[in-house]
Design an enzyme around this catalytic site. Structure first.
Site, mmCIF file in Angstrom:
data_model
loop_
_atom_site.group_PDB
_atom_site.id
_atom_site.type_symbol
_atom_site.label_atom_id
_atom_site.label_comp_id
_atom_site.label_asym_id
_atom_site.label_seq_id
_atom_site.Cartn_x
_atom_site.Cartn_y
_atom_site.Cartn_z
ATOM 1 N N ASP A 47 68.075 66.437 25.281
ATOM 2 C CA ASP A 47 68.943 65.412 24.706
ATOM 3 C C ASP A 47 70.206 66.097 24.219
ATOM 4 O OD1 ASP A 47 69.863 62.932 23.361
ATOM 5 O OD2 ASP A 47 67.788 62.297 23.649
ATOM 6 N N HIS B 13 73.406 61.367 27.113
ATOM 7 C CA HIS B 13 72.552 62.184 26.238
ATOM 8 C C HIS B 13 72.477 63.625 26.737
ATOM 9 C CE1 HIS B 13 70.801 59.369 23.292
ATOM 10 N NE2 HIS B 13 70.997 58.454 24.220
ATOM 11 N N GLU C 55 71.476 54.466 27.018
ATOM 12 C CA GLU C 55 72.653 54.584 26.148
ATOM 13 C C GLU C 55 73.773 55.433 26.773
ATOM 14 O OE1 GLU C 55 70.746 54.239 21.766
ATOM 15 O OE2 GLU C 55 70.348 56.131 22.749
HETATM 16 C C1 ACM Z 1 66.014 55.188 23.401
HETATM 17 O O1 ACM Z 1 65.435 54.928 22.338
HETATM 18 N N1 ACM Z 1 67.305 55.489 23.402
HETATM 19 C C2 ACM Z 1 65.327 55.125 24.670
#
Ligand code: ACM
Ligand code: ZN
Length: 674
Positions: free
Chosen positions: A220, A294, A358
């Protein structure tokens, strides 16, 4: 009712005959447990089996007890013996079924298993002379072994010899199989790092609950955690940051390098070790390599793969930004394919998770190369560029014989053909109708980084939200609006442990348990057999097992002292009173909360007061609301010293709002105020 179980037969062929007959009669006549209320005579099994029947007899483990296994059952037999020996200090020798004696044996076999129970099902029969565990596969035997362990006194989970216990199993017949094939738990090791030993510990804790899928969130923005031979900078740079981040106390973690930086990563040999450990527990690991968003940790090491070519991360937590790969550069795809090739060589499972959630696409809107890609591929817009990205990765992953899985947002701009959707913010129904498989991890039921109680004052800081145990237990993975023909596309539920505010493994356990016990029952047990009251009874035993295993878990902090009903409510207010004599046990502030259980309109609380022998001794007169817009519904009442023999009540002025339809509970806090 007696079970009429035959003893252990001398010959395997006879054994098969006798047991097959028994099993058929059993399966066809036994009804799914009809007593759903909490029944203390029932064993405290979590998850609750599909079918079980108790009998009066018992089987005791003694020095003479042997475990018999055929070749395919040997691994589970050794595992079971290993689990039984520390607390019992019994030899429990494992022998081949050829050596089978007539009594005092535990037989594990894949021969003659009932195929109706599916690939993970098992049958367990305990009589006074034998224990017979039968399943089609080693996985089924493994789940049967977990049930067998839970049938023993909870002390069986202690790490050391426990004396003066009779290691007795109740006579029982169980036919069991899971409701869902995917029974998952995700751990984020990027926001905070957990060692391979800690990950193995978590796998052991999953195994207790018959969970079979570990989703390892390896990458991430805040850290890259898996060494990739072709791109060493990913871990040399991307696995480390200047400090613990998230405003947390640096001392809350131990994951620091020799230079004092925060972080860590797994080598390929670490990964192989954990994968093998998981396989021995019949757990598949799904690795996640986040893309296209991410990805700040990766882009800190290889900034040339971002749109601007500049690093999106200054290597301090404050500098973390949602990094995104450039979708216009061919080098991005080459890089990610090389990484995924190494990942697929390490993880043998069917599914490869590519994140996809996201994605902040501003960079793509402003990037010449991304715009060129949109044009050359005939795409309409930036969302379609995201879809192009995912489809391209899917083609690569499919080409290697694996299946792509990604978060809800992979549906953006059109979903790749064979992709599996992990629903956290919706889309399950639509995806299933389009023929995609779906894993259910909706935030409101499955996010274990949310608070477990409304008692924010004493809970460790969490990311926010509120997900109490009963809400996890009430989760129904099949969306209500999904037609039955699409139900097989719902693979099952999964809990997610995001670790922004979880800096150490003890806190991972605290956030995970007991909610994972509830999720395990959602994943395994028939929907009709679920009953929260009965689950709560069994959970007390389950928590004692966790005590034996030194697993940290959340405990209830509020005890119900009473409640209100719609009939009691008026719009002008009613003074209500509840007996709290047994709750007032020590000096100091006492806290009570008002929480609505049912109703659209809620109640207002004008004040709450503590009354000693009919005389008010303290009052908290702030206005509070309980209901949909619950606010300030916790009241603090001073208590200098409880009077011996004193009679205490809680008094409060409560008014109904709107339709006067509210029903709720008044709860007493069991922990001292912070
Ligand atoms: C997430 O909680 N962004 C998958
Ligand atoms: Zn770009």
């Amino acid at each position: 009712m007696a079970c009429h179980l035959p003893g252990l037969p001398l010959h395997r062929d006879t054994a098969q005959l006798v047991f097959q007959t028994t099993v058929r009669v059993f399966v066809s006549t036994l009804l799914t447990i009809s007593v759903l209320a909490a029944d203390a005579t029932q064993p405290a099994l979590i998850p609750r089996p599909q079918k079980m029947e108790l009998c009066a007899e018992t089987f005791e483990l003694t020095r003479a007890t042997r475990i018999y296994a055929d070749e395919s059952a040997r691994g589970v037999a050794d595992y079971l013996a290993g689990k039984l020996r520390p607390a019992t200090a019994l030899p429990l020798r494992v022998a081949h079924t050829k050596e089978m004696a007539s009594a005092n044996g535990i037989l594990l076999t894949t021969k003659g298993a009932n195929t109706q129970l599916g690939p993970e099902g098992y049958e367990l029969a305990v009589s006074s002379t034998s224990v017979v565990l039968r399943a089609q596969t080693a996985a089924g035997l493994f789940y049967g072994a977990q049930t067998l362990l839970q049938l023993l006194p909870v002390e069986i989970f202690a790490a050391h010899h426990v004396r003066k216990i009779s290691w007795t199993l109740p006579g029982i017949r169980i036919a069991d199989q899971p409701r869902f094939a995917w029974r998952g738990l995700m751990l984020d090791v990027s926001r905070h790092f957990f060692t391979k030993q800690e990950v193995k510990q978590l796998l052991d804790e999953m195994a207790l609950l018959k969970l079979n899928t570990f989703h390892w969130h390896l990458v991430d923005d805040q850290g890259w955690r898996v060494e990739i031979k072709k791109y060493p900078k990913l871990t040399q740079m991307g696995a480390w940051r200047s400090d613990i981040g998230f405003g947390l106390d640096p001392k809350a973690a131990t994951a620091y390098g020799a230079d004092g930086r925060y972080g860590g990563f797994y080598t390929p040999s670490d990964i192989r070790e954990v994968v093998a450990y998981a396989q021995a527990r019949h757990i598949t690991i799904v690795p996640e390599i986040e893309m296209p968003g991410h990805s700040a940790a990766a882009l800190a090491a290889y900034p040339e793969l971002s749109c601007s070519g500049a690093t999106g991360r200054t290597n301090t937590p404050a500098g973390f930004q949602a990094g995104i790969y450039c979708a216009g550069k061919e080098e991005t795809f080459e890089f990610l394919e090389n990484i995924l090739s190494e990942i697929m060589a390490l993880f043998p499972g069917k599914y490869i998770h590519i994140g996809g959630d996201e994605v902040r696409k501003d960079n793509w809107s402003n990037c010449e190369q991304c715009q060129l890609r949109i044009k050359s591929e005939g795409l309409k817009n930036v969302p379609e560029l995201q879809s192009y990205f995912i489809r391209r990765m899917e083609k690569f992953i499919n080409g290697k014989g694996r299946t792509l899985i990604g978060w809800s947002e992979i549906r953006t701009g059109g979903l790749a053909q064979n992709a599996v959707v992990m629903d956290w913010i919706g889309g399950a129904t639509e995806a299933a109708r389009e023929g995609h498989d779906v894993v259910m991890t909706p935030k409101e039921s499955c996010y274990f980084d949310f608070y477990q109680s409304e008692d924010r004052g004493t809970e460790p800081r969490a990311i926010g939200g509120f997900l109490p145990l009963d809400q996890v237990y009430a989760f129904e993975p099949i969306p209500a609006d999904l037609a039955p023909q699409f139900h097989p596309h719902i693979l099952g539920p999964q809990a997610n442990v995001w670790t922004e505010y979880i800096p150490n493994f003890k806190q991972v356990e605290y956030m995970t348990f007991p909610r994972l016990s509830a999720l395990a029952e959602v994943a395994w047990s028939p929907q009709a057999a679920r009953n929260f009251e009965d689950f709560s009874r069994r959970l007390q035993q389950q928590n004692r097992r966790l005590d034996g295993l030194s697993v940290n878990y959340w405990r209830e902090t509020w005890a119900k002292i009473g409640g209100w009903t719609p009939e009691q409510l008026t719009t002008t207010g009613t003074v209500m009173e509840w007996n709290v004599t047994k709750n007032v046990t020590n000096a100091g502030p006492q806290r009570v909360s008002f929480s609505q259980v049912e109703g659209a309109d809620g109640v207002e609380i004008a004040w709450a007061a503590l009354v000693e022998d009919g005389r008010e001794i303290s009052r908290d007169a702030h206005p509070g609301l309980a209901g949909g817009k619950s606010r300030d519904a916790i009241y603090t009442l001073d208590m200098a010293a409880p009077k011996p023999g004193g009679h205490y009540t809680l008094r409060a002025r409560v008014s109904g709002m709107g339709g006067l339809d509210s029903r709720g509970n008044v709860n007493w806090n069991l922990r001292p105020a912070p």
